[in-house]
Design an enzyme around this catalytic site. Structure first.
Site, PDB file in Angstrom:
ATOM      1  CD  GLU A  62      70.479  45.310 -27.415  1.00 34.32           C
ATOM      2  OE1 GLU A  62      69.272  45.153 -27.162  1.00 34.32           O
ATOM      3  OE2 GLU A  62      71.106  44.567 -28.206  1.00 34.32           O
ATOM      4  CB  SER A 113      75.585  44.773 -31.952  1.00 33.71           C
ATOM      5  OG  SER A 113      75.363  45.952 -32.691  1.00 33.71           O
ATOM      6  CD  GLU A 114      70.500  41.797 -29.598  1.00 25.44           C
ATOM      7  OE1 GLU A 114      70.751  41.659 -30.815  1.00 25.44           O
ATOM      8  OE2 GLU A 114      69.628  42.576 -29.168  1.00 25.44           O
ATOM      9  CG  PHE A 128      62.859  40.745 -23.384  1.00 24.73           C
ATOM     10  CD1 PHE A 128      61.717  40.556 -22.610  1.00 24.73           C
ATOM     11  CD2 PHE A 128      63.228  42.043 -23.706  1.00 24.73           C
ATOM     12  CE1 PHE A 128      60.964  41.645 -22.170  1.00 24.73           C
ATOM     13  CE2 PHE A 128      62.482  43.135 -23.271  1.00 24.73           C
ATOM     14  CZ  PHE A 128      61.344  42.933 -22.501  1.00 24.73           C
ATOM     15  CG  ASP A 167      61.611  35.838 -25.391  1.00 23.56           C
ATOM     16  OD1 ASP A 167      60.663  35.065 -25.536  1.00 23.56           O
ATOM     17  OD2 ASP A 167      61.841  36.413 -24.303  1.00 23.56           O
ATOM     18  CB  ILE A 215      68.764  33.173 -26.797  1.00 21.84           C
ATOM     19  CG1 ILE A 215      70.025  32.350 -26.577  1.00 21.84           C
ATOM     20  CG2 ILE A 215      67.676  32.316 -27.402  1.00 21.84           C
ATOM     21  CD1 ILE A 215      71.026  33.024 -25.673  1.00 21.84           C
ATOM     22  CG  HIS A 232      59.529  40.948 -26.139  1.00 21.24           C
ATOM     23  ND1 HIS A 232      59.230  40.931 -27.473  1.00 21.24           N
ATOM     24  CD2 HIS A 232      60.493  41.884 -25.994  1.00 21.24           C
ATOM     25  CE1 HIS A 232      59.964  41.839 -28.102  1.00 21.24           C
ATOM     26  NE2 HIS A 232      60.746  42.419 -27.241  1.00 21.24           N
TER      27      HIS A 232
HETATM   28  C1  LIG Z   1      66.935  41.414 -31.188  1.00 24.20           C
HETATM   29  C2  LIG Z   1      66.408  42.479 -30.326  1.00 24.20           C
HETATM   30  N1  LIG Z   1      67.249  43.208 -29.585  1.00 24.20           N
HETATM   31  C3  LIG Z   1      66.776  44.176 -28.769  1.00 24.20           C
HETATM   32  C4  LIG Z   1      65.450  44.438 -28.691  1.00 24.20           C
HETATM   33  C5  LIG Z   1      64.907  45.499 -27.733  1.00 24.20           C
HETATM   34  N2  LIG Z   1      64.486  46.663 -28.483  1.00 24.20           N
HETATM   35  C6  LIG Z   1      63.221  46.802 -28.924  1.00 24.20           C
HETATM   36  S1  LIG Z   1      63.017  48.145 -29.853  1.00 24.20           S
HETATM   37  C7  LIG Z   1      64.613  48.602 -29.668  1.00 24.20           C
HETATM   38  C8  LIG Z   1      65.120  49.835 -30.309  1.00 24.20           C
HETATM   39  C9  LIG Z   1      64.969  49.798 -31.782  1.00 24.20           C
HETATM   40  O1  LIG Z   1      65.466  50.952 -32.329  1.00 24.20           O
HETATM   41  P1  LIG Z   1      65.310  51.263 -33.866  1.00 24.20           P
HETATM   42  O2  LIG Z   1      65.681  50.078 -34.671  1.00 24.20           O
HETATM   43  O3  LIG Z   1      66.053  52.513 -34.131  1.00 24.20           O
HETATM   44  O4  LIG Z   1      63.765  51.485 -34.071  1.00 24.20           O
HETATM   45  P2  LIG Z   1      62.826  52.592 -33.393  1.00 24.20           P
HETATM   46  O5  LIG Z   1      62.394  52.072 -32.078  1.00 24.20           O
HETATM   47  O6  LIG Z   1      63.621  53.842 -33.280  1.00 24.20           O
HETATM   48  O7  LIG Z   1      61.691  52.717 -34.337  1.00 24.20           O
HETATM   49  C10 LIG Z   1      65.299  47.682 -28.887  1.00 24.20           C
HETATM   50  C11 LIG Z   1      66.712  47.762 -28.507  1.00 24.20           C
HETATM   51  C12 LIG Z   1      64.595  43.640 -29.474  1.00 24.20           C
HETATM   52  N3  LIG Z   1      63.270  43.792 -29.435  1.00 24.20           N
HETATM   53  N4  LIG Z   1      65.096  42.694 -30.286  1.00 24.20           N
END
Ligand SMILES: Cc1ncc(C[n+]2csc(CCOP(=O)(O)OP(=O)(O)O)c2C)c(N)n1
Lengths: 322, 344
Positions: free
Chosen positions: B31, B75-76, B99, B101, B103, B145
């Site tokens: 990501e 999409s892990e 992270f 976490d 997993i 995290h």
């Molecule tokens: C399961 C998971 N995957 C990845 C992340 C890292 N991460 C935190 S916020 C984010 C983006 C989220 O985007 P969106 O759902 O569009 O919400 P927005 O930040 O735009 O409000 C990502 C990839 C996470 N926290 N949890």
């Protein structure tokens, strides 16, 4: 659906201002280093949390996201307790043990900001299952981002809510970006709402910067859920004013063109104009609300700054019940 | 070998770059490992928007293109499983789990699929993939995290896990992991990213499965994982003032950990402390304690001590997070019981 009355309009305007001021102040304080960790700001998206939560009571549940301050405020969480939580103080809503990404207040029906993107879907489904099982008229609302729509939990959660006909409203906040990745890159469907068809539920897209549009669409979806007609997928198109988190250079945002024009549209002044034009608010009332809001946020900051840090023993508390 | 001082983060970046230059079957997925996919003004300049949330993969997309540095949706389960599938069919993917976490979102692909394929298929499959991820408290990143789950992953048969403690090992272990024909979890401590040290310019590998003796001693062995090495070295310095001669071992590989080096040291010193930032039950430290108690019982002059994080999630408040992390004072307190007779 309850019409947007004068009283409601006051609440709406106050709530939107509280969110904006709260976030702008957190943004400023973050640069001083007083707030530790990751902070994701909701500024720019106020119309969504506010327009949706305007229809909810403390008995209704919401699940939130990493960008959760706006949902908390709109659901009625205490501003002092929120700010203290972000500072990591003992007086915080979560005793300083959760922080910005985990602010929660179950008594207010706020099931937590969430550090796991997509974590909210099944939890909202569980709250909806509870509401149905106990035959309450309460609903659950799941707020989620455009990026979260690509997690497997989106599919499993919405499908369950559909087949069990649960009182859950899935509110998508499509702010174009998930971190630095645009929605148009990461989603096979053109809109998020398009996907509702696959689950046999209504899918609606609205202008997420237009408070009134969100208010009306959410009202309809929530009424539907309350009356036992099942879930709705409501997509609200918006934009965030700040970076993904504090410290983000935001190189992915368009420097000009249509996206930039959208970005510059402000949901709060748009609602202010609307409310005055429709005699829901006077100029004077709006100004009073604005200064009251600023005073409330300043109070929250002072409260947070003056609060003590958690006692050392708190490290070991609340791992298990009892 | 020519070397210069690089940060931990840059050492990993350079390792990825050299692995990709050497073998075009190596691809990266994750990501925002580039960021800005399909954003016109960035595409025109061939620029990445992020290069990972910490900047570890910065510059790799401009160099190798989006075919090899692949931004994924959130999409892990999807991309981690795709990495397993691509590895089973001949590529050498290096997916990043932002992270450790997260997993839970993709555990099936490792637990039930990738780790078992070779065995279940009678040895007819290889899964050469390296999962880069990060662990560790100390960054105020709060409960979801900040965990340390390398030990949990290392408990799965078929999965190797390495935890580098310095820039040199980070680059060399990463290259060894990518050369390895198994799933290797490469777990980075996010609080070490800024640490600088000498790193050779050339391609080199650090052996997986081999612990490193960082300081020789005769009285007490301290085995440490990742960042905990620096706690161990501080303890060794402090105990030296009391005339206690500590041997410090950097475990380097959590699974399969180096029994030979650890047992050899314990047989010499007769005393063992293991420092592990994971939660205290069923972790790498308890595993080492159990194996050492079994295989070197007759050499031990006291109980094996484990110094770990407490049995709690990671708290947000800074003062609590500092208490959560194992530190030298806590190790010294545990040590007191087994070295009383040694102090001069
Ligand atoms: C399961 C998971 N995957 C990845 C992340 C890292 N991460 C935190 S916020 C984010 C983006 C989220 O985007 P969106 O759902 O569009 O919400 P927005 O930040 O735009 O409000 C990502 C990839 C996470 N926290 N949890």
């Amino acid at each position: 659906m309850e019409k947007l009355t004068k009283d409601k309009a006051k609440w709406v305007y106050k709530t939107m201002n509280d969110i904006r001021n709260f976030e702008n102040e957190v943004h400023n304080i973050f640069t001083t280093g007083e707030i530790p960790g990751f902070v994701h700001l909701y500024a720019g998206e106020e119309a969504i949390a506010t327009g949706v939560c305007a229809h909810l009571t403390d008995n209704d549940y919401i699940t939130s996201t990493h960008r959760g301050h706006g949902h908390c405020i709109a659901k009625g969480c205490d501003l002092d307790g929120m700010m203290a939580e972000i500072y990591g103080k003992e007086t915080g809503l979560c005793k300083g043990k959760g922080g910005s990404m985990h602010i929660a207040d179950i008594d207010k029906g706020m099931l937590g900001a969430n550090g796991m993107v997509g974590g909210g879907f099944p939890i909202a489904v569980g709250a909806g299952l509870r509401n149905k099982y106990l035959k309450t008229k309460d609903v659950a609302v799941c707020f989620f981002g455009d990026g979260a729509a690509n997690e497997g939990t989106f599919h499993e959660g919405i499908n369950l809510a559909s087949i069990w006909n649960l009182p859950v409203v899935f509110v998508n906040e499509n702010n174009f970006f998930a971190e630095a990745t645009p929605q148009w890159y990461s989603s096979g469907s053109k809109t998020i709402a398009d996907r509702a068809a696959a689950y046999g539920i209504p899918g609606v897209t609205v202008d997420g910067k237009d408070l009134v549009a969100v208010y009306e669409a959410a009202g309809e979806a929530i009424d539907r859920a309350r009356s036992g007609k099942g879930p709705t997928l409501l997509e609200c198109v918006t934009y965030r004013n700040y970076g993904h988190f504090e410290g983000d250079e935001q190189k992915y945002k368009a420097p000009s063109g249509k996206e930039k024009e959208e970005a510059n549209r402000d949901c709060i002044s748009q609602f202010r104009d609307y409310a005055i034009e429709h005699q829901l608010l006077t100029n004077k009332e709006a100004e009073e609300i604005e200064s009251q809001s600023m005073a409330d946020i300043e109070h929250a900051i002072k409260f947070a700054e003056e609060s003590p840090v958690p006692r050392p023993e708190a490290l070991f508390e609340d791992v298990y019940a009892n | 070998m020519m070397s210069r001082r690089l940060t931990f983060m840059k050492a990993i970046n350079e390792g990825l770059e050299q692995a990709m230059e050497k073998d075009d079957r190596v691809i990266l997925l994750g990501e925002d490992i580039a960021g800005g996919a399909d954003v016109k003004h960035l595409e025109e300049k061939n620029e990445d928007a992020w290069g990972g949330v910490f900047g570890v993969t910065k510059g790799l997309m401009p160099k190798f293109g989006r075919e090899r540095v692949i931004d994924t949706p959130i999409s892990e389960m999807g991309y981690m499983g795709a990495a397993v599938g691509a590895a089973a069919t001949g590529l050498r993917p290096v997916p990043e789990l932002m992270f450790n976490d997260f997993i839970g979102f993709c555990f099936d692909t490792i637990l039930a699929q990738g780790s078992k394929m070779r065995y279940m298929f009678g040895g007819k499959a290889k899964i050469p993939m390296t999962i880069r991820t990060c662990h560790g408290a100390g960054a105020s990143a709060a409960a979801q995290h900040s965990g340390s789950y390398y030990g949990m992953l290392g408990a799965i048969p078929g999965v190797k896990v390495v935890v580098p403690s310095n820039p040199y090992d980070a680059k060399g272990l990463l290259l060894a992991a990518i050369e390895d024909d198994n799933i290797v979890v490469f777990s980075e401590d996010k609080t070490l990213y800024g640490m600088k040290d000498e790193v050779p310019e050339e391609y080199y590998t650090v052996e997986i499965g081999k612990a490193k003796i960082k300081r020789e001693g005769t009285d007490l062995t301290i085995v440490a994982i990742g960042k905990m090495l620096y706690v161990a070295l501080e303890v060794a310095d402090r105990l030296a003032k009391d005339g206690v001669d500590v041997e410090v071992i950097d475990l380097v590989t959590v699974a399969p950990w180096d029994e030979q080096t650890v047992l050899h040291s314990v047989k010499k010193t007769g005393r063992l402390i293991v420092i592990d930032e994971a939660n205290p039950h069923n972790n790498t430290a308890t595993d080492i304690a159990s194996v050492v108690s079994d295989k070197a019982f007759d050499y031990l002059d006291g109980p094996v001590k484990c110094v770990c994080a407490p049995n709690t999630p990671v708290p947000f408040a800074t003062n609590l997070e500092q208490l959560y992390l194992p530190n030298a004072d806590r190790v010294l307190k545990e040590a007191a019981e087994i070295i009383e007779d040694l102090k001069k």
